[in-house]
Design a protein around this motif. Structure first.
Motif, mmCIF file in Angstrom:
data_model
loop_
_atom_site.group_PDB
_atom_site.id
_atom_site.type_symbol
_atom_site.label_atom_id
_atom_site.label_comp_id
_atom_site.label_asym_id
_atom_site.label_seq_id
_atom_site.Cartn_x
_atom_site.Cartn_y
_atom_site.Cartn_z
ATOM 1 N N VAL A 1 42.119 31.883 46.128
ATOM 2 C CA VAL A 1 40.950 31.158 45.025
ATOM 3 C C VAL A 1 41.772 30.099 44.255
ATOM 4 O O VAL A 1 41.080 28.778 44.119
ATOM 5 C CB VAL A 1 40.080 32.232 44.296
ATOM 6 C CG1 VAL A 1 39.109 31.247 43.713
ATOM 7 C CG2 VAL A 1 39.578 32.921 45.448
ATOM 8 N N PHE A 2 42.871 30.409 43.428
ATOM 9 C CA PHE A 2 43.373 29.544 42.576
ATOM 10 C C PHE A 2 44.970 29.273 42.832
ATOM 11 O O PHE A 2 45.595 30.306 42.600
ATOM 12 C CB PHE A 2 43.240 30.182 41.069
ATOM 13 C CG PHE A 2 41.734 30.468 40.792
ATOM 14 C CD1 PHE A 2 41.011 29.456 40.439
ATOM 15 C CD2 PHE A 2 41.559 31.747 40.655
ATOM 16 C CE1 PHE A 2 39.778 29.816 40.044
ATOM 17 C CE2 PHE A 2 40.414 32.138 40.267
ATOM 18 C CZ PHE A 2 39.198 30.994 39.942
ATOM 19 N N PRO A 3 45.147 28.693 43.908
ATOM 20 C CA PRO A 3 46.599 28.616 44.566
ATOM 21 C C PRO A 3 47.713 28.617 43.552
ATOM 22 O O PRO A 3 48.749 29.046 43.649
ATOM 23 C CB PRO A 3 46.483 27.265 45.515
ATOM 24 C CG PRO A 3 45.051 27.016 45.935
ATOM 25 C CD PRO A 3 44.252 27.409 44.540
ATOM 26 N N ARG A 4 47.541 27.873 42.511
ATOM 27 C CA ARG A 4 48.502 27.638 41.423
ATOM 28 C C ARG A 4 48.488 28.836 40.388
ATOM 29 O O ARG A 4 49.118 28.898 39.499
ATOM 30 C CB ARG A 4 48.587 26.498 40.570
ATOM 31 C CG ARG A 4 49.109 25.244 41.447
ATOM 32 C CD ARG A 4 49.065 23.984 41.010
ATOM 33 N NE ARG A 4 49.590 23.020 41.890
ATOM 34 C CZ ARG A 4 49.599 21.743 41.480
ATOM 35 N NH1 ARG A 4 49.052 21.384 40.435
ATOM 36 N NH2 ARG A 4 50.029 20.893 42.543
ATOM 37 N N GLY A 5 47.275 29.829 40.496
ATOM 38 C CA GLY A 5 47.127 30.734 39.644
ATOM 39 C C GLY A 5 46.060 30.311 38.402
ATOM 40 O O GLY A 5 45.718 29.179 38.411
ATOM 41 N N VAL A 6 45.550 31.527 37.683
ATOM 42 C CA VAL A 6 44.922 31.011 36.671
ATOM 43 C C VAL A 6 45.414 30.548 35.265
ATOM 44 O O VAL A 6 46.657 30.945 35.084
ATOM 45 C CB VAL A 6 43.878 32.026 36.351
ATOM 46 C CG1 VAL A 6 42.823 32.483 37.552
ATOM 47 C CG2 VAL A 6 44.555 33.509 35.775
ATOM 48 N N ASP A 7 44.792 29.899 34.407
ATOM 49 C CA ASP A 7 45.621 29.454 33.342
ATOM 50 C C ASP A 7 45.727 30.820 32.143
ATOM 51 O O ASP A 7 46.773 30.688 31.359
ATOM 52 C CB ASP A 7 44.579 28.413 32.527
ATOM 53 C CG ASP A 7 44.305 27.209 33.357
ATOM 54 O OD1 ASP A 7 45.433 26.450 33.475
ATOM 55 O OD2 ASP A 7 43.336 26.854 33.564
ATOM 56 N N LYS A 8 44.922 31.560 32.139
ATOM 57 C CA LYS A 8 44.927 32.684 31.096
ATOM 58 C C LYS A 8 44.399 33.951 31.661
ATOM 59 O O LYS A 8 43.502 33.924 32.725
ATOM 60 C CB LYS A 8 44.168 32.313 29.858
ATOM 61 C CG LYS A 8 44.259 30.941 29.302
ATOM 62 C CD LYS A 8 45.697 30.869 28.490
ATOM 63 C CE LYS A 8 46.018 29.263 28.013
ATOM 64 N NZ LYS A 8 45.152 28.687 26.896
ATOM 65 N N VAL A 9 45.148 34.942 31.163
ATOM 66 C CA VAL A 9 44.521 36.303 31.833
ATOM 67 C C VAL A 9 44.235 37.239 30.758
ATOM 68 O O VAL A 9 45.514 37.366 29.765
ATOM 69 C CB VAL A 9 45.699 36.999 32.863
ATOM 70 C CG1 VAL A 9 45.185 38.410 33.253
ATOM 71 C CG2 VAL A 9 45.952 36.145 33.953
ATOM 72 N N LEU A 10 43.350 37.842 30.655
ATOM 73 C CA LEU A 10 42.987 38.703 29.686
ATOM 74 C C LEU A 10 43.025 40.256 30.246
ATOM 75 O O LEU A 10 42.323 40.580 31.110
ATOM 76 C CB LEU A 10 41.616 38.765 29.074
ATOM 77 C CG LEU A 10 41.289 39.760 27.973
ATOM 78 C CD1 LEU A 10 42.091 39.974 26.708
ATOM 79 C CD2 LEU A 10 39.886 39.221 27.482
#
Length: 140
Positions: A86-95
């Motif tokens: 869904v987000f090929p480069r990854g997400v900005d932040k992870v909680l």
């Protein structure tokens, strides 16, 4: 009002002190149906973040979506590949609210130079596996 502030301190601090979530950023909440996860999703959405969250139970997807979550991942313990679809480069932040059981996988969900904040420990594992203790993850 005092109770509201007290219950929202952990998600607020995690979102804005540790993660420094900004408008337009993609946030993944690991453990989205926990009370802290639900509060974090609503707060982040209200501040303009794009929110994704996890749940182990497919029947909780509607609950998350009604709370402002745009993307729901059914969590088997390993979701990095789903997230990267869904987000090929990854997400900005992870909680990270599940804890040590999913922390290494959550690191793999974050984009290069992204931030992961572990706030919760609902996974009943209190330490990382020895093999994962000194992991260095570099994205291609």
């Amino acid at each position: 009002m005092g109770r509201f502030r007290k219950c929202c301190r952990p998600p607020w601090g995690s979102l804005f002190k540790s993660l420094r979530v900004e408008k337009g950023e993609r946030l993944l909440i690991r453990g989205g149906t926990t009370s802290v996860g639900m509060a974090a999703a609503a707060i982040a959405k209200a501040h303009g973040a794009s929110v994704a969250a996890t749940t182990r139970r497919p029947d909780r997807e509607l609950l998350l979506r009604r709370n402002g979550v745009e993307q729901v991942f059914i969590d088997s313990g390993i979701i990095a590949e789903q997230v990267k679809e869904v987000f090929p480069r990854g997400v900005d932040k992870v909680l990270e609210l599940v804890g040590a059981t999913t922390l290494v996988d959550s690191l793999r969900c974050a984009k290069q130079r992204g931030i992961v904040c572990m706030t919760g420990m609902v996974g009943n594992q209190w330490s990382l596996n020895t093999s994962a203790r000194w992991i260095r993850y570099r994205q291609p």
